[in-house]
Scaffold this motif. Structure first.
Motif, mmCIF file in Angstrom:
data_model
loop_
_atom_site.group_PDB
_atom_site.id
_atom_site.type_symbol
_atom_site.label_atom_id
_atom_site.label_comp_id
_atom_site.label_asym_id
_atom_site.label_seq_id
_atom_site.Cartn_x
_atom_site.Cartn_y
_atom_site.Cartn_z
ATOM 1 N N GLY A 6 60.445 31.515 37.661
ATOM 2 C CA GLY A 6 60.296 30.405 36.722
ATOM 3 C C GLY A 6 60.318 30.829 35.259
ATOM 4 N N ASP A 7 60.158 32.135 34.975
ATOM 5 C CA ASP A 7 60.199 32.613 33.588
ATOM 6 C C ASP A 7 61.577 32.396 32.988
ATOM 7 O OD1 ASP A 7 57.598 33.496 33.813
ATOM 8 O OD2 ASP A 7 58.094 35.641 33.801
ATOM 9 N N GLN A 8 61.607 31.903 31.736
ATOM 10 C CA GLN A 8 62.862 31.816 31.006
ATOM 11 C C GLN A 8 63.138 33.171 30.380
ATOM 12 O OE1 GLN A 8 62.915 28.544 28.230
ATOM 13 N NE2 GLN A 8 63.497 27.114 29.834
ATOM 14 N N VAL A 9 64.424 33.569 30.416
ATOM 15 C CA VAL A 9 64.803 34.898 29.948
ATOM 16 C C VAL A 9 66.145 34.856 29.228
ATOM 17 C CG1 VAL A 9 63.534 36.091 31.795
ATOM 18 C CG2 VAL A 9 65.933 35.464 32.150
ATOM 19 N N ILE A 10 66.407 35.930 28.515
ATOM 20 C CA ILE A 10 67.754 36.241 28.048
ATOM 21 C C ILE A 10 68.160 37.455 28.868
ATOM 22 C CG2 ILE A 10 69.127 37.141 26.150
ATOM 23 C CD1 ILE A 10 67.520 35.412 24.264
ATOM 24 N N GLY A 16 78.495 39.918 29.134
ATOM 25 C CA GLY A 16 78.031 38.636 28.616
ATOM 26 C C GLY A 16 76.514 38.623 28.491
ATOM 27 N N VAL A 17 76.003 37.706 27.670
ATOM 28 C CA VAL A 17 74.560 37.537 27.502
ATOM 29 C C VAL A 17 74.249 36.060 27.745
ATOM 30 C CG1 VAL A 17 72.582 37.826 25.958
ATOM 31 C CG2 VAL A 17 74.520 39.414 25.802
ATOM 32 N N TYR A 18 73.203 35.817 28.528
ATOM 33 C CA TYR A 18 72.919 34.464 29.004
ATOM 34 C C TYR A 18 71.452 34.091 28.843
ATOM 35 C CZ TYR A 18 77.379 35.324 31.204
ATOM 36 O OH TYR A 18 78.693 35.631 31.413
ATOM 37 N N TYR A 19 71.210 32.781 28.686
ATOM 38 C CA TYR A 19 69.877 32.224 28.817
ATOM 39 C C TYR A 19 69.731 31.887 30.297
ATOM 40 C CZ TYR A 19 70.356 31.351 23.780
ATOM 41 O OH TYR A 19 70.563 31.467 22.442
ATOM 42 N N VAL A 33 68.733 35.692 38.584
ATOM 43 C CA VAL A 33 68.615 34.837 37.404
ATOM 44 C C VAL A 33 69.587 33.669 37.523
ATOM 45 C CG1 VAL A 33 68.866 34.751 34.890
ATOM 46 C CG2 VAL A 33 67.944 36.813 35.971
ATOM 47 N N ARG A 34 69.074 32.444 37.351
ATOM 48 C CA ARG A 34 69.914 31.241 37.324
ATOM 49 C C ARG A 34 70.385 31.055 35.885
ATOM 50 N NH1 ARG A 34 66.703 27.416 39.367
ATOM 51 N NH2 ARG A 34 67.671 27.550 41.409
ATOM 52 N N ILE A 35 71.684 30.903 35.711
ATOM 53 C CA ILE A 35 72.275 30.768 34.382
ATOM 54 C C ILE A 35 72.078 29.344 33.874
ATOM 55 C CG2 ILE A 35 74.413 30.933 33.052
ATOM 56 C CD1 ILE A 35 73.238 33.627 34.232
ATOM 57 N N LEU A 36 71.482 29.252 32.675
ATOM 58 C CA LEU A 36 71.246 27.949 32.046
ATOM 59 C C LEU A 36 72.180 27.701 30.863
ATOM 60 C CD1 LEU A 36 67.343 28.036 32.060
ATOM 61 C CD2 LEU A 36 68.878 26.987 33.757
ATOM 62 N N PRO A 79 62.113 38.462 27.973
ATOM 63 C CA PRO A 79 61.547 37.107 27.942
ATOM 64 C C PRO A 79 62.177 36.265 26.839
ATOM 65 C CG PRO A 79 59.816 38.775 27.762
ATOM 66 C CD PRO A 79 61.125 39.485 27.678
ATOM 67 N N TYR A 80 62.202 34.954 27.055
ATOM 68 C CA TYR A 80 62.713 34.019 26.057
ATOM 69 C C TYR A 80 61.806 32.798 26.036
ATOM 70 C CZ TYR A 80 65.755 30.878 23.494
ATOM 71 O OH TYR A 80 66.264 30.013 22.561
ATOM 72 N N ALA A 81 61.325 32.453 24.849
ATOM 73 C CA ALA A 81 60.389 31.331 24.730
ATOM 74 C C ALA A 81 60.966 30.166 23.939
ATOM 75 C CB ALA A 81 59.096 31.805 24.074
ATOM 76 N N GLY A 82 62.216 30.286 23.482
ATOM 77 C CA GLY A 82 62.794 29.217 22.669
ATOM 78 C C GLY A 82 63.385 28.096 23.493
#
Length: 128
Positions: A6-10, A16-19, A33-36, A79-82
């Protein structure tokens, strides 16, 4: 870093680089990781021969798809919090940024070649 489902990440995948979002901790070394959204579009060409357009197989690399799940090494995840942008908007932005970067490099290469040609004439003037 200890990631949780459930953690959001980069996350980086190949070039490539993904959220994304962690959907499974598959081992102590990798996470699914599920690509958003897309942060940076993958680089084109042969990774073993960067900047070489005449390789035997010049790879076309597509961005990972929205909701696609990719297994990524934990070392490539942070980690990504934005706020995560929409996939479509992020893909367009990343693609245009890659095109702009290559266009700038192309213009720089043309100008550099002009300057080098002038220097060549100064270093080694044509004989009359």
């Amino acid at each position: 870093m200890n990631f949780q489902v459930g953690d959001q990440v980069i996350a980086e995948y190949k070039t490539g680089v993904y959220y994304g979002e962690i959907v499974e901790m598959s081992s102590t070394m990798k996470a699914a990781v599920r690509i958003l959204a897309v942060k940076e579009h993958p680089t084109q060409g042969d990774l073993h021969n960067p900047m070489d357009p005449s390789v035997a197989f010049f790879h076309q690399r597509r961005a990972l798809s929205h909701q696609e799940i990719a297994l990524m090494p934990l070392a490539t995840i942070r980690p990504y919090a934005g706020t995560v942008p929409s996939y479509s908007d992020s893909l367009k932005r990343a693609l245009v940024a890659q095109i702009d970067k290559l266009t700038d490099m192309e213009a720089w290469a043309r100008r550099s070649l002009q300057e080098l040609a002038q220097l060549n004439n100064e270093y080694f003037p044509p004989s009359n």
